[in-house]
Structure formats: structure tokens, C-alpha cells
Design a protein around this motif. Structure first.
Motif, PDB file in Angstrom:
ATOM      1  N   TYR A  37       0.888  -0.803  -0.229  1.00 40.39           N
ATOM      2  CA  TYR A  37       0.482  -0.036   0.367  1.00 40.39           C
ATOM      3  C   TYR A  37       0.525   1.325   0.161  1.00 40.39           C
ATOM      4  CZ  TYR A  37      -3.235  -3.800   1.961  1.00 40.39           C
ATOM      5  OH  TYR A  37      -3.876  -5.082   2.454  1.00 40.39           O
ATOM      6  N   GLN A  39       0.752   5.854   0.310  1.00 33.73           N
ATOM      7  CA  GLN A  39      -0.235   6.810   1.152  1.00 33.73           C
ATOM      8  C   GLN A  39       0.701   8.144   1.225  1.00 33.73           C
ATOM      9  OE1 GLN A  39      -2.461   6.101   4.696  1.00 33.73           O
ATOM     10  NE2 GLN A  39      -3.444   8.546   4.252  1.00 33.73           N
ATOM     11  N   ARG A  45      -5.491   5.894   1.343  1.00 36.77           N
ATOM     12  CA  ARG A  45      -4.254   4.612   1.316  1.00 36.77           C
ATOM     13  C   ARG A  45      -4.637   4.484  -0.236  1.00 36.77           C
ATOM     14  NH1 ARG A  45      -5.787   0.142   4.711  1.00 36.77           N
ATOM     15  NH2 ARG A  45      -6.560  -0.434   3.277  1.00 36.77           N
ATOM     16  N   ASP A  46      -3.742   3.468  -0.546  1.00 33.20           N
ATOM     17  CA  ASP A  46      -4.156   2.979  -1.927  1.00 33.20           C
ATOM     18  C   ASP A  46      -3.797   2.111  -2.052  1.00 33.20           C
ATOM     19  OD1 ASP A  46      -3.186   6.502  -4.200  1.00 33.20           O
ATOM     20  OD2 ASP A  46      -5.239   5.688  -3.754  1.00 33.20           O
ATOM     21  N   THR A  47      -3.798   1.073  -2.238  1.00 30.06           N
ATOM     22  CA  THR A  47      -3.230  -0.491  -3.022  1.00 30.06           C
ATOM     23  C   THR A  47      -3.049  -0.651  -4.080  1.00 30.06           C
ATOM     24  OG1 THR A  47      -5.590  -0.888  -1.252  1.00 30.06           O
ATOM     25  CG2 THR A  47      -4.076  -2.995  -2.729  1.00 30.06           C
ATOM     26  N   CYS A  50      -1.132  -6.949  -4.469  1.00 28.56           N
ATOM     27  CA  CYS A  50      -1.338  -8.138  -3.669  1.00 28.56           C
ATOM     28  C   CYS A  50      -0.974  -9.260  -4.233  1.00 28.56           C
ATOM     29  CB  CYS A  50      -3.219  -7.791  -3.584  1.00 28.56           C
ATOM     30  SG  CYS A  50      -2.768  -8.742  -1.817  1.00 28.56           S
ATOM     31  N   ARG A 110      -0.024  -4.478   9.935  1.00 30.40           N
ATOM     32  CA  ARG A 110       0.697  -3.510   8.735  1.00 30.40           C
ATOM     33  C   ARG A 110       1.953  -3.052   9.476  1.00 30.40           C
ATOM     34  NH1 ARG A 110      -1.104   2.628   8.210  1.00 30.40           N
ATOM     35  NH2 ARG A 110       1.779   2.191   7.848  1.00 30.40           N
TER      36      ARG A 110
END
Length: 120
Positions: A37, A39, A45-47, A50, A110
Motif C-alpha cells: 500500500y 499513502q 491509502r492506495d492498494t 497484492c 501492517r
């Protein structure tokens, strides 16, 4: 409880590359999906990416697809994010998280984050 420890951030010129690492301490990453992620100041927050813990499937946000690559080395209990062709708009704090599935919105746990700054 285990921890996630990121490293590898820094200052890089536009067009440059970095590799971020996310090491599991006191927990085993291979039973989880791992997400990255970011920010930026004043933004949400951006993903970014994954990687599934089961079938190895991967997801990338449109803004980083074809530039970033997520991988994991279960023997080292570490996940990576390779950042290529960096742009100033990639400047943000990056952190990793573990999830049950890449479909989950919020990570179970996290890390503390690592700063990436891209100069123009």
C-alpha cells in the motif's frame, strides 16, 4: 504477535528503481496474502499490489501496472515490491500488510512503512 518490517525506501530520481522488502518477524507470511500500500501526504491509502498466499495470483493498481512487480520468497519469509520507472507521483510512504485474501480491504497486520521519494 508478529510484526512486518519494511525496508528499501529512499530518494531516487524520476525513471529510477527501488526494491522494497517486507519481512515477517514472529509470523509466517506464506499462509497469508501480502499486499503493498502507499499513502501520500493529504491523500488516502492506495492498494498498490497484492499477491495471494494460495494460488499465487497477483493484483496491481492501474497506476503501477507494468511498472511495479510484487513477489515473495517464502524461504526467507519476505515479500518484495520492485518499483521501476518511478515517477514523482509515486512519492509516498509504502507499507506492506498481510490479509486472508487479496479481496479483503484492510490488512490484518501492517508494517511501519518506508518512505519513497521520487525527484523530478
Amino acid at each position: 504477535q508478529g510484526q512486518l518490517v519494511e525496508s528499501g525506501g529512499g530518494l531516487v530520481q524520476s525513471g529510477g528503481s527501488l526494491t522494497l522488502s517486507c519481512e515477517g518477524a514472529g509470523l509466517t507470511l506464506d499462509t497469508y496474502a501480502v499486499g503493498w500500500y502507499r499513502q501520500a501526504p493529504g491523500k488516502g491509502r492506495d492498494t498498490v499490489a497484492c499477491k495471494s498466499g494460495t494460488d499465487g495470483g497477483t493484483y496491481y493498481s492501474d497506476s503501477v501496472k507494468d511498472r511495479f512487480a510484487i513477489s515473495r520468497d517464502n524461504a526467507k519469509n519476505t515479500a518484495y515490491l520492485r518499483l521501476n520507472f518511478l515517477k514523482p507521483e509515486d512519492t509516498a510512504e509504502y507499507f506492506c500488510g498481510i490479509l486472508r485474501s487479496c479481496w479483503d480491504v484492510d490488512p490484518i497486520l501492517r508494517g511501519q512503512g518506508t518512505q519513497v521519494t521520487v525527484s523530478s
